[in-house]
Design an enzyme around this catalytic site. Structure first.
Site, PDB file in Angstrom:
ATOM      1  N   HIS A 141       0.905  -1.183   0.102  1.00 45.13           N
ATOM      2  CA  HIS A 141       0.073  -0.027  -0.032  1.00 45.13           C
ATOM      3  C   HIS A 141       0.870   1.052  -0.001  1.00 45.13           C
ATOM      4  CE1 HIS A 141       0.507  -0.606   4.471  1.00 45.13           C
ATOM      5  NE2 HIS A 141       0.763   0.648   4.386  1.00 45.13           N
TER       6      HIS A 141
HETATM    7  P1  TYD Z   1      -2.017  -2.862   7.572  1.00 43.42           P
HETATM    8  O1  TYD Z   1      -1.500  -1.200   7.829  1.00 43.42           O
HETATM    9  O2  TYD Z   1      -2.752  -2.871   6.168  1.00 43.42           O
HETATM   10  O3  TYD Z   1      -0.912  -3.633   7.843  1.00 43.42           O
HETATM   11  P2  TYD Z   1       0.150  -4.287   6.809  1.00 43.42           P
HETATM   12  O4  TYD Z   1       0.757  -3.463   5.712  1.00 43.42           O
HETATM   13  O5  TYD Z   1       1.238  -4.507   7.411  1.00 43.42           O
HETATM   14  O6  TYD Z   1      -0.522  -5.344   5.861  1.00 43.42           O
HETATM   15  O7  TYD Z   1      -3.004  -2.978   8.700  1.00 43.42           O
HETATM   16  C1  TYD Z   1      -3.538  -3.997   8.951  1.00 43.42           C
HETATM   17  C2  TYD Z   1      -4.851  -3.740   9.609  1.00 43.42           C
HETATM   18  O8  TYD Z   1      -4.893  -3.469  11.047  1.00 43.42           O
HETATM   19  C3  TYD Z   1      -5.612  -2.724   9.096  1.00 43.42           C
HETATM   20  O9  TYD Z   1      -6.576  -3.200   7.947  1.00 43.42           O
HETATM   21  C4  TYD Z   1      -6.526  -2.400  10.267  1.00 43.42           C
HETATM   22  C5  TYD Z   1      -5.564  -2.469  11.346  1.00 43.42           C
HETATM   23  N1  TYD Z   1      -4.744  -1.524  12.106  1.00 43.42           N
HETATM   24  C6  TYD Z   1      -5.138  -0.627  12.992  1.00 43.42           C
HETATM   25  O10 TYD Z   1      -6.420  -0.738  13.238  1.00 43.42           O
HETATM   26  N2  TYD Z   1      -4.448   0.340  13.296  1.00 43.42           N
HETATM   27  C7  TYD Z   1      -3.176   0.627  13.173  1.00 43.42           C
HETATM   28  O11 TYD Z   1      -2.672   1.497  13.633  1.00 43.42           O
HETATM   29  C8  TYD Z   1      -2.721  -0.100  11.915  1.00 43.42           C
HETATM   30  C9  TYD Z   1      -1.249  -0.029  11.538  1.00 43.42           C
HETATM   31  C10 TYD Z   1      -3.713  -0.934  11.463  1.00 43.42           C
END
Ligand code: TYD
Length: 135
Positions: free
Chosen positions: A50
């Site tokens: 992303h």
């Molecule tokens: P994401 O940032 O998509 O993680 P990655 O890039 O490692 O796959 O986050 C995964 C999920 O976690 C996201 O859909 C919602 C939750 N989340 C939160 O609720 N708060 C946060 O601060 C973060 C980073 C994620």
């Protein structure tokens, strides 16, 4: 401006143990509003995939090794985080893919703002459109 590896300030010698630290707005160019960390990821797995419209982040790996590939829509750059005193600053508007290279690696993130799903771009084609429109 480009993403960049930051040497985290570190005290101590290897025999007695080391202490590393950084301070928001002093060692990194934003106030820290949120810290989160990712762990328990199997070697070979990929995370990230992303970009953020506004969020700035500094990421570091206090244990293990991860590879980060950042992408500004034109150029990709590889970074390895394999030492607790090394961090990567990721500017807003950059796509990132993160690969887990070692068992039990922990990836920590200091972020410039609270969690906001509206700040994410999770579709790569949408990201390329966003970049071409000039963000
Ligand atoms: P994401 O940032 O998509 O993680 P990655 O890039 O490692 O796959 O986050 C995964 C999920 O976690 C996201 O859909 C919602 C939750 N989340 C939160 O609720 N708060 C946060 O601060 C973060 C980073 C994620």
């Amino acid at each position: 401006m480009n993403n960049s590896i930051i040497q985290i300030r570190t005290y101590g010698k290897s025999e007695e143990g080391r202490l590393s630290f950084f301070e928001g707005s002093k060692d990194i160019p934003f106030e820290i509003k949120r810290i989160y960390y990712i762990y328990g990821v199997k070697v070979g797995e990929k995370r990230g995939m992303h970009a953020h419209k506004e969020l700035q982040q500094v990421i570091w790996c206090p244990y293990g090794e991860v590879e980060i590939i950042t992408d500004d829509g034109e150029q990709k750059t590889n970074y390895i985080l394999d030492s607790p005193d090394k961090a990567l600053q990721i500017l807003k508007g950059h796509w990132r893919d993160i690969y887990w290279k070692k068992e039990n690696s922990v990836l920590c993130v200091a972020a410039s703002d609270y969690y906001d799903e509206a700040d994410y771009i999770r579709d790569y084609d949408e990201y390329l459109d966003y970049v071409r429109r000039g963000c």
